[in-house]
Design a protein around this motif. Structure first.
Motif, short mmCIF file in Angstrom:
data_model
loop_
_atom_site.label_atom_id
_atom_site.label_comp_id
_atom_site.label_asym_id
_atom_site.label_seq_id
_atom_site.Cartn_x
_atom_site.Cartn_y
_atom_site.Cartn_z
N LEU A 37 0.82 -1.20 0.00
CA LEU A 37 0.00 0.00 0.00
C LEU A 37 0.86 1.26 0.00
CD1 LEU A 37 -2.79 1.43 0.35
CD2 LEU A 37 -2.44 1.18 2.82
N SER A 76 3.71 0.94 -3.54
CA SER A 76 3.33 0.57 -4.89
C SER A 76 3.38 1.79 -5.83
CB SER A 76 1.92 -0.02 -4.90
OG SER A 76 1.92 -1.29 -4.29
N ARG A 98 1.73 6.08 -6.06
CA ARG A 98 1.56 6.58 -4.69
C ARG A 98 2.44 7.81 -4.46
NH1 ARG A 98 -1.62 2.76 -5.09
NH2 ARG A 98 -1.99 1.13 -3.55
N ASP A 125 -3.31 7.84 -3.00
CA ASP A 125 -3.45 6.80 -4.02
C ASP A 125 -3.93 7.46 -5.31
OD1 ASP A 125 -3.96 4.62 -5.58
OD2 ASP A 125 -5.22 3.58 -4.13
N ASP A 158 -4.10 6.23 -8.28
CA ASP A 158 -4.82 5.34 -9.21
C ASP A 158 -6.14 4.84 -8.65
OD1 ASP A 158 -2.73 5.56 -11.00
OD2 ASP A 158 -1.65 3.85 -10.16
N GLY A 159 -6.30 4.96 -7.34
CA GLY A 159 -7.50 4.43 -6.71
C GLY A 159 -8.60 5.47 -6.64
N TYR A 204 -4.76 7.63 2.51
CA TYR A 204 -4.60 6.70 3.61
C TYR A 204 -3.66 7.29 4.67
CZ TYR A 204 -6.38 3.19 0.29
OH TYR A 204 -7.14 2.50 -0.61
N GLU A 223 -8.67 4.85 5.99
CA GLU A 223 -8.99 5.31 4.63
C GLU A 223 -9.88 6.54 4.71
OE1 GLU A 223 -10.49 2.63 1.18
OE2 GLU A 223 -12.28 3.62 2.03
#
Length: 446
Positions: free
Chosen positions: A107, A110, A113, A149, A151-152, A161, A175
């Motif tokens: 997390l 990756s 980020r 994040d 991409d999220g 996060y 989150e």
């Protein structure tokens, strides 16, 4: 008969004299000068600071598909915090149970980020005064990483996060959601700078131990040793700020320190290394104080006498010791010293009151390098640091918690009539909770 009577009287006198001398020995106190003061007054030794100025990350990284770039540059970090100041985070949710330690590692590191690194773990509730949350009751967790994040997405929301990463016995993931447009704007601004701005350098991943991966610069870097003049602070100001009734305080001086005391408190000014220590011996440390309350009390306490004299930032929180530390920073690098109390403001708290307060007794004034040629220092790459740590048989990498460039503060004795300090850059590593210098001279042959 007369002889026995004289002997009894003499024995009685000797016993009484012995009791008198013993009592004087037990109750002896050195002569203290009375401090001439009739009333307490408001004191402002330096400045007051807000949470946003004190609770800050000291590294930022961008994880791309092909590379990792990062920077300790204060201006770059301020740009991130400034953009976040307009955000409102929503739907804060503790999802720690959904992640194993290895999944938390993924997390954090990756691709896609952005990672903000804090010097130590912090209570999430304390950061509520730095960034806006919709929730009044945030999860009672701590964090040392803030992860964006890129991409999220969840619906029309971006994901942020708050993560406690790399600790052996605890793991937390909270989150939060943020408006998608704000996240997209932030991403556009940050990624371009991270890839093309000279303040960012390439980093590589060093798997220091089973709990944590550290990020270190690929190449050497040039830094400068900086010389500063300093200004000594006034003992009278701390006297008025820290003692309940300054009129009752008495002073005693030796060659190395000044001692101030009343019936319950003691303050020592070390005139040799220019540090100050204040203690309430009758107040026991509060082992049950929460991290949130420790942060709140410590900031309010120093603000109460305007005690922020240099650029200090929250560096260490230890609730099991009811201890908190704010460290001096220069150009967003932490400053260290071989002498306790010269580069950090440390507090130990009792119930509702301070137990111990230790801090520098000076503040940095002017950059003195204009009077002497700056000394360029080549700081070796992270690969050299990794090799040095791995080859040192006295170091167990399982206990290496962090690695960072910092400044070492030392007194310049070439100018005995002036209080000058040299701040020299070097590598430091955090080992079992303590920051230790990795001497550059030991790295030259690697």
């Amino acid at each position: 008969m007369k002889y026995e009577k004289i002997k009894s009287i003499l024995l009685t006198v000797l016993v009484a004299l012995s009791i008198f001398l013993t009592w004087n020995l037990w109750t002896y106190q050195p002569e203290y000068d009375v401090i001439e003061s009739t009333e307490a007054f408001d004191v402002s030794i330096g400045d007051e600071r807000k949470e946003l100025e004190l609770i800050q990350p000291y590294k930022v990284f961008y994880h791309d598909e092909e590379q990792i770039t990062g920077s300790p540059n204060e201006k770059e970090i301020d740009k991130v915090l400034e953009q976040m100041s307009s955000w409102r985070l929503t739907d804060a949710k503790d999802i720690s149970s959904q992640y194993s330690q290895s999944e938390i590692e993924n997390l954090v590191h990756s691709p896609g980020r952005i990672e903000l690194v804090f010097p130590d773990s912090l209570p999430l509730s304390s950061y509520n005064k730095v960034i806006k949350f919709d929730e009044e009751n945030l999860p009672r967790t701590t964090f040392n990483r803030l992860i964006f994040d890129l991409d999220g997405k969840k619906g029309d929301k971006g994901i942020v996060y708050f993560v406690l990463y790399g600790e052996e016995d605890r793991k937390y993931v909270v989150e939060c959601k943020v408006d998608e447009e704000k996240m997209d704007s932030f991403q556009t601004m940050f990624v371009q700078r991270a890839l093309y701005n000279e303040n960012f350098r390439n980093y590589f991943a060093f798997k220091a131990n089973s709990r944590k991966t550290l990020l270190l610069p690929v190449k050497d870097g040039d830094y400068y040793s900086i010389k500063f003049s300093t200004e000594l602070l006034e003992a009278a100001d701390f006297l008025e700020a820290l003692f309940k009734k300054p009129v009752n305080v008495r002073k005693n001086s030796t060659d190395l320190e000044e001692i101030y005391k009343d019936s319950s408190s003691l303050m020592k000014v070390n005139t040799n290394v220019n540090s100050l220590s204040f203690v309430n011996p009758g107040v026991d440390p509060d082992r049950n104080m929460s991290e949130e309350l420790l942060v709140q009390n410590s900031i309010a306490f120093v603000n109460g006498h305007g005690g922020w004299t240099d650029n200090f930032k929250l560096f260490s929180v230890s609730p099991e010791e009811s201890k908190i530390e704010y460290r001096m920073f220069l150009e967003n690098f932490p400053v260290f010293s071989d002498t306790a109390g010269t580069t950090e403001i440390t507090q130990i708290w009792g119930t509702d009151t301070i137990h111990k307060y230790q801090r520098p007794y000076f503040k940095l004034e002017n950059d003195y390098s204009m009077f002497s040629k700056p000394n360029k220092v080549r700081i070796p790459s992270g690969y050299t640091v990794q090799q040095a740590l791995e080859e040192n048989k006295m170091i167990n990498l399982e206990f290496v918690e962090d690695i960072a460039i910092g400044y070492k503060l030392t007194r310049d004795m070439n100018f005995p009539d002036r209080l000058l300090y040299d701040l020299t850059p070097s590598w430091y590593y955090k080992y079992s909770g303590n920051w230790l210098r990795l001497p550059l001279e030991e790295l030259e042959g690697l």
